[in-house]
Write a protein that holds these residues in place. Sequence first.
Motif, PDB file in Angstrom:
ATOM      1  N   GLU A 134       5.241   1.671  -8.790  1.00 19.29           N
ATOM      2  CA  GLU A 134       4.854   3.084  -8.736  1.00 19.29           C
ATOM      3  C   GLU A 134       3.348   3.155  -8.488  1.00 19.29           C
ATOM      4  O   GLU A 134       2.557   2.465  -9.119  1.00 19.29           O
ATOM      5  N   GLY A 135       2.958   3.959  -7.522  1.00 19.60           N
ATOM      6  CA  GLY A 135       1.544   4.095  -7.201  1.00 19.60           C
ATOM      7  C   GLY A 135       1.009   3.006  -6.294  1.00 19.60           C
ATOM      8  O   GLY A 135      -0.185   2.972  -6.005  1.00 19.60           O
ATOM      9  N   PHE A 136       1.868   2.109  -5.831  1.00 22.90           N
ATOM     10  CA  PHE A 136       1.433   1.045  -4.928  1.00 22.90           C
ATOM     11  C   PHE A 136       0.884   1.661  -3.647  1.00 22.90           C
ATOM     12  O   PHE A 136       1.455   2.589  -3.094  1.00 22.90           O
ATOM     13  N   SER A 137      -0.248   1.160  -3.185  1.00 23.06           N
ATOM     14  CA  SER A 137      -0.831   1.671  -1.939  1.00 23.06           C
ATOM     15  C   SER A 137      -0.986   0.519  -0.952  1.00 23.06           C
ATOM     16  O   SER A 137      -1.055  -0.651  -1.356  1.00 23.06           O
ATOM     17  N   PRO A 138      -1.073   0.836   0.336  1.00 24.92           N
ATOM     18  CA  PRO A 138      -1.254  -0.225   1.328  1.00 24.92           C
ATOM     19  C   PRO A 138      -2.526  -1.048   1.086  1.00 24.92           C
ATOM     20  O   PRO A 138      -2.593  -2.218   1.461  1.00 24.92           O
ATOM     21  N   LEU A 139      -3.514  -0.467   0.437  1.00 27.29           N
ATOM     22  CA  LEU A 139      -4.745  -1.206   0.152  1.00 27.29           C
ATOM     23  C   LEU A 139      -4.518  -2.329  -0.846  1.00 27.29           C
ATOM     24  O   LEU A 139      -5.323  -3.251  -0.945  1.00 27.29           O
ATOM     25  N   GLN A 140      -3.436  -2.261  -1.604  1.00 26.94           N
ATOM     26  CA  GLN A 140      -3.130  -3.280  -2.595  1.00 26.94           C
ATOM     27  C   GLN A 140      -2.263  -4.405  -2.031  1.00 26.94           C
ATOM     28  O   GLN A 140      -2.014  -5.381  -2.714  1.00 26.94           O
ATOM     29  N   PRO A 154       7.471   2.533  -3.221  1.00 31.62           N
ATOM     30  CA  PRO A 154       7.334   3.644  -2.278  1.00 31.62           C
ATOM     31  C   PRO A 154       7.919   3.249  -0.912  1.00 31.62           C
ATOM     32  O   PRO A 154       8.086   2.066  -0.612  1.00 31.62           O
ATOM     33  N   PHE A 200       6.386   0.517   1.286  1.00 31.62           N
ATOM     34  CA  PHE A 200       6.381  -0.851   0.782  1.00 31.62           C
ATOM     35  C   PHE A 200       7.219  -1.766   1.674  1.00 31.62           C
ATOM     36  O   PHE A 200       7.003  -2.969   1.708  1.00 31.62           O
TER      37      PHE A 200
END
Length: 120
Positions: free
Chosen positions: A35-41, A71, A74
């Motif tokens: 949850e809250g995963f972003s492409p920057l991570q 998401p 992902f």
Amino acid sequence: VMERLALQSPPQAGSSQGGDAEAAPEQAIALLDLEGFSPLQADVEFAQFLVRALHDYYPRRFAHVLLVDAPDFFGPFWEAVRPLMGSYSGIATFVTADDVCRKFFQPGMAPPEFSQRFGK
């Protein structure tokens, strides 16, 4: 959380139950809260290191790898990481926090990070 998820493998057919050095190791479930995963991570190099370390130092120790609340975007990261997982890719499953709370924990035992999202 890991203490609540540790699983004892059932005895293998034909193996003895007492202290056999060849007995299957105790297994665990890995929960990856996305949850809250972003492409920057997205860090394929780190993911490769982690999978290699788990594979080399803890072989056959994970019964399931649960990818929780991933998401939509992902997917491309997963497609890059999945081949690196080797045999572990077969034990990875996309689930929701609801699934985790209902299927893998006794009532009231789920981590608050998941139970707070349960039912949303």
